[in-house]
Scaffold this active site. Structure first.
Site, mmCIF file in Angstrom:
data_model
loop_
_atom_site.group_PDB
_atom_site.id
_atom_site.type_symbol
_atom_site.label_atom_id
_atom_site.label_comp_id
_atom_site.label_asym_id
_atom_site.label_seq_id
_atom_site.Cartn_x
_atom_site.Cartn_y
_atom_site.Cartn_z
ATOM 1 N N SER A 69 2.690 0.127 -2.109
ATOM 2 C CA SER A 69 3.629 1.104 -1.541
ATOM 3 C C SER A 69 3.513 1.286 -0.029
ATOM 4 O O SER A 69 4.282 2.044 0.557
ATOM 5 C CB SER A 69 3.477 2.465 -2.236
ATOM 6 O OG SER A 69 4.131 2.453 -3.481
ATOM 7 N N LYS A 72 6.680 0.919 1.817
ATOM 8 C CA LYS A 72 7.608 2.026 2.099
ATOM 9 C C LYS A 72 7.543 2.474 3.562
ATOM 10 O O LYS A 72 8.465 3.143 4.044
ATOM 11 C CB LYS A 72 7.326 3.197 1.164
ATOM 12 C CG LYS A 72 7.619 2.884 -0.302
ATOM 13 C CD LYS A 72 7.376 4.099 -1.182
ATOM 14 C CE LYS A 72 7.760 3.825 -2.636
ATOM 15 N NZ LYS A 72 6.746 3.031 -3.361
ATOM 16 N N SER A 135 6.710 8.974 -2.745
ATOM 17 C CA SER A 135 6.590 7.525 -2.931
ATOM 18 C C SER A 135 7.535 7.034 -4.024
ATOM 19 O O SER A 135 7.202 6.153 -4.821
ATOM 20 C CB SER A 135 5.146 7.131 -3.272
ATOM 21 O OG SER A 135 4.918 5.775 -2.973
ATOM 22 N N LYS A 239 0.425 6.648 4.752
ATOM 23 C CA LYS A 239 0.943 6.229 3.444
ATOM 24 C C LYS A 239 -0.148 5.616 2.589
ATOM 25 O O LYS A 239 -1.027 4.915 3.079
ATOM 26 C CB LYS A 239 2.069 5.201 3.645
ATOM 27 C CG LYS A 239 2.869 4.898 2.390
ATOM 28 C CD LYS A 239 3.763 6.056 2.018
ATOM 29 C CE LYS A 239 4.398 5.856 0.632
ATOM 30 N NZ LYS A 239 3.444 6.064 -0.477
#
Length: 403
Positions: A69, A72, A135, A239
């Protein structure tokens, strides 16, 4: 691409050389830097100064790994650029497609979700928060379709921005980061993507510090970056990421005074471990280094004689703020030396033309170099002025600088 990759490694080698110079000089300069932590049970890590871009420590930082992730961050970067340019607005309403509906898309089963419902309209603002805070893989698909028309077109934008930002070892295949063939990044590239987010898109980055977001659920979902709750550090992003292939990843950024650091830990074994390892890097960085701003954008650092111009001198400096990383407590000892590219500057000349180099020196070591540029445009003088300057310049060349 090969040339870009080579230059990147040269720059990194120079950075390591600078830090080695600090280390070798401990006995003489009396500002020893503690050894960087050696993180165990992680695949790769890096720590950089977000303002100067200096690499403070690294391990396997160029090893290609699954981003999970962390992908992202680039999804968010593309969205932030689209908002900044006015192509989309936070108030735009996005119709949720079947692909962005977890029940209708088997690939999303069991993954992080915003829990969007097919056919419903959701604002760009909420979808963006769903991507960054929750997320949400479904939110990534919805925004990709809104920005670019399709996921594949959005992925092309992601890879174009990766190229523009110099992320030579990064390639995306998805908009959300679920495992996919030929999708990879490095700790180095994620650190510098974080730097770009922070410096280029402050409004987008401001969302990353939000600890929770509630959408379509009775209770708010918490940001997965546990360091946001750590009271010993001023962490405000960035993140997390996790898949079975990737392990536990975390890009974190924190501020202490004028210094902002970015850490990246990839391939940790647990959530707690990625947080504790990131914290080790950040604490060491803040205790060991600080960021100096020796050159302010558009403020002259010196002026130089200019020939054939409607002005006799031109102001020199930098069009952007210049930041340099130094050992903690040594900011006052940083000195600047100016090296000109040639003996004479001639008009006409535009603003921002490189005419020399600024060398930043600490304990007789060059710790950084930046271009010295013209801060203003200088037009060419008239016919008689040019003749007079020509004569003066010839005398200078023949007899030394007498004019």
């Amino acid at each position: 691409m090969k040339k870009q990759h080579f230059l990147k490694h040269v720059k990194r080698s120079l950075t390591i050389l600078i830090l080695s110079a600090y280390g070798c000089a401990h006995a003489d300069i009396n500002f020893p830097i503690p050894d960087a932590p050696k993180l165990e049970n992680v695949g790769a890590y890096i720590l950089i100064d977000a303002k100067s871009g200096e690499i403070l420590t690294q391990y396997n930082a160029d090893q290609r790994r699954d981003p999970a992730s962390l992908t992202k961050m680039m999804t968010s970067y593309v969205i932030g650029e689209a908002i900044k340019s006015g192509r989309i607005n936070n108030s735009d309403m996005v119709v949720i497609s079947k692909d962005a509906w977890a029940t209708g898309n088997p690939k999303l089963k069991g993954s992080s979700l915003m829990f969007l419902e097919v056919g419903k309209q959701v604002s760009v603002e909420n979808l963006n928060k769903g991507i960054i805070i929750q997320s949400g893989n479904d939110a990534c698909i919805a925004m990709a379709e809104h920005v670019a028309g399709s996921q594949s077109s959005f992925v092309s934008l992601m890879n174009n921005y990766a190229n523009q930002l110099g992320l030579a070892d990064t390639h995306f295949q998805t908009v959300h980061g679920l495992d996919a063939d030929d999708q990879y990044t490095t700790a180095h590239d994620m650190a510098f993507l974080g730097k770009a987010l922070i410096n280029n898109l402050p409004n987008e980055y401001a969302i990353y510090k939000q600890k929770e977001f509630k959408y379509n659920l009775s209770k708010p979902q918490l940001n997965r970056n546990g360091l946001l709750w750590d009271t010993t550090l001023s962490v405000d992003g960035i993140k997390t990421g996790h898949t079975n292939n990737a392990g536990y990843n975390l890009v974190a950024s924190a501020v202490d005074g004028n210094t902002r650091l970015i850490s990246v830990v990839m391939g940790a074994k647990t959530e707690k471990e990625r947080e504790s390892k990131s914290k080790q890097l950040l604490i060491w960085g803040f205790r060991s280094f600080e960021t100096v701003n020796p050159v302010v954008a558009n403020l002259p650092k010196m002026n130089a004689k200019i020939w054939y111009g409607d002005s006799n001198t031109v102001n020199l400096g930098s069009l952007n703020d210049v930041y340099v990383t130094v050992p903690k407590g040594q900011a006052a000892n940083l000195q600047i030396e100016y090296k000109m590219d040639s003996d004479y500057i001639s008009a006409p000349i535009e603003q921002g033309v490189k005419v020399g180099t600024m060398q930043f020196i600490l304990n007789n070591q060059v710790v950084a170099e930046k271009p010295l540029v013209t801060l203003e445009k200088v037009e060419e003088t008239g016919f008689f002025g040019s003749i007079l300057d020509y004569i003066k310049l010839k005398f200078n060349q023949w007899f030394g600088d007498i004019f």
